[in-house]
Structures are given as structure tokens and as C-alpha cells.
Design a protein around this motif. Structure first.
Motif, mmCIF file in Angstrom:
data_model
loop_
_atom_site.group_PDB
_atom_site.id
_atom_site.type_symbol
_atom_site.label_atom_id
_atom_site.label_comp_id
_atom_site.label_asym_id
_atom_site.label_seq_id
_atom_site.Cartn_x
_atom_site.Cartn_y
_atom_site.Cartn_z
ATOM 1 N N THR A 67 0.862 -1.173 0.000
ATOM 2 C CA THR A 67 0.000 0.000 0.000
ATOM 3 C C THR A 67 0.906 1.233 0.000
ATOM 4 O O THR A 67 2.119 1.128 0.216
ATOM 5 N N CYS A 68 0.330 2.406 -0.203
ATOM 6 C CA CYS A 68 1.126 3.640 -0.163
ATOM 7 C C CYS A 68 1.754 3.822 1.220
ATOM 8 O O CYS A 68 2.911 4.242 1.334
ATOM 9 N N GLU A 69 1.022 3.505 2.263
ATOM 10 C CA GLU A 69 1.555 3.638 3.628
ATOM 11 C C GLU A 69 2.749 2.703 3.842
ATOM 12 O O GLU A 69 3.780 3.104 4.382
ATOM 13 N N CYS A 112 4.065 7.702 -5.393
ATOM 14 C CA CYS A 112 5.126 6.989 -4.689
ATOM 15 C C CYS A 112 6.368 6.853 -5.575
ATOM 16 O O CYS A 112 7.495 6.921 -5.073
ATOM 17 N N ALA A 113 6.175 6.680 -6.879
ATOM 18 C CA ALA A 113 7.313 6.604 -7.796
ATOM 19 C C ALA A 113 8.085 7.922 -7.793
ATOM 20 O O ALA A 113 9.321 7.923 -7.829
ATOM 21 N N HIS A 138 4.408 -1.761 -6.699
ATOM 22 C CA HIS A 138 3.695 -0.570 -6.239
ATOM 23 C C HIS A 138 4.215 0.676 -6.949
ATOM 24 O O HIS A 138 3.428 1.510 -7.401
ATOM 25 N N LEU A 139 5.518 0.797 -7.071
ATOM 26 C CA LEU A 139 6.097 1.970 -7.730
ATOM 27 C C LEU A 139 5.705 2.026 -9.201
ATOM 28 O O LEU A 139 5.513 3.121 -9.741
ATOM 29 N N ASP A 140 5.557 0.873 -9.837
ATOM 30 C CA ASP A 140 5.113 0.843 -11.234
ATOM 31 C C ASP A 140 3.690 1.364 -11.391
ATOM 32 O O ASP A 140 3.355 1.944 -12.419
ATOM 33 N N GLY A 141 2.870 1.170 -10.365
ATOM 34 C CA GLY A 141 1.461 1.542 -10.482
ATOM 35 C C GLY A 141 1.047 2.796 -9.743
ATOM 36 O O GLY A 141 -0.110 3.196 -9.812
ATOM 37 N N ASP A 186 11.965 8.356 -6.758
ATOM 38 C CA ASP A 186 12.963 8.972 -7.628
ATOM 39 C C ASP A 186 13.681 10.122 -6.922
ATOM 40 O O ASP A 186 14.899 10.270 -7.043
ATOM 41 N N SER A 187 12.930 10.920 -6.172
ATOM 42 C CA SER A 187 13.530 12.041 -5.436
ATOM 43 C C SER A 187 14.478 11.553 -4.352
ATOM 44 O O SER A 187 15.591 12.068 -4.204
ATOM 45 N N LEU A 188 14.042 10.564 -3.573
ATOM 46 C CA LEU A 188 14.879 10.025 -2.508
ATOM 47 C C LEU A 188 16.116 9.349 -3.086
ATOM 48 O O LEU A 188 17.225 9.519 -2.576
ATOM 49 N N HIS A 189 15.936 8.602 -4.153
ATOM 50 C CA HIS A 189 17.055 7.921 -4.803
ATOM 51 C C HIS A 189 18.105 8.943 -5.247
ATOM 52 O O HIS A 189 19.301 8.766 -4.985
#
Length: 87
Positions: free
Chosen positions: A25-27, A63-64, A56-59, A68-71
Motif C-alpha cells: 500500500t502507499c503507507e 510513490c514513484a 507498487h512503484l510501477d502503479g 525517484d527524489s529520494l534515490h
């Protein structure tokens, strides 16, 4: 109206049915995102470390974007450890 191609039909069905494996889930994604990125950047198997995250990140575009920002941030800090962001 033309009929969808078999590939397009597969994409449509996949979007409706979701991923074949586990998905967070997003959480749950938010709670595990730091670990996932750290494992990715270490060159280890992040998908094995946090099952369901990749799906989850694909969908989930929100969250993706967080991923990307955290990465990018963690990768930058690893490459330039003495550099500090200005506040």
C-alpha cells in the motif's frame, strides 16, 4: 472503432487485475522506501529485500516520484559526502 491489439489488451487487463505478485500500500511503501533505496544503491536485490515495492512503484505515480527524489538525494549524498544543502 478498431479492436485493441493483443499487447494492448494484455496491458489493459494487467492494469485492471494488478500485479501478479505482492504489492504494498502507499503507507507500507512510505515506511519501507528508505530501506528499498539503500538496498538499490548498494547494488543488492531491492525487490527481494522489500517484496511488492517494485510493483507498487510501477502503479503509483506519487510513490514513484517520492522514490525517484529520494534515490537522487541519497545517491548525491553518497557521491559528495561533505556537501551540505543550504537551508
Amino acid at each position: 472503432m478498431s479492436n485493441p491489439t493483443p499487447r494492448r489488451l494484455t496491458d489493459l487487463l494487467g492494469g485492471m487485475l494488478g500485479p501478479p505478485g505482492p504489492e504494498l500500500t502507499c503507507e507500507e511503501c512510505f515506511e519501507q522506501l528508505d530501506r528499498y533505496v539503500e538496498v538499490e544503491l548498494a547494488g543488492d536485490d531491492a525487490d527481494a529485500a522489500v517484496p511488492g515495492m517494485h510493483a507498487h512503484l510501477d502503479g503509483c505515480p506519487a510513490c514513484a516520484e517520492d522514490h525517484d527524489s529520494l534515490h537522487a538525494l541519497v545517491e548525491s549524498e553518497q557521491r559528495f559526502p561533505g556537501r551540505r544543502r543550504s537551508t
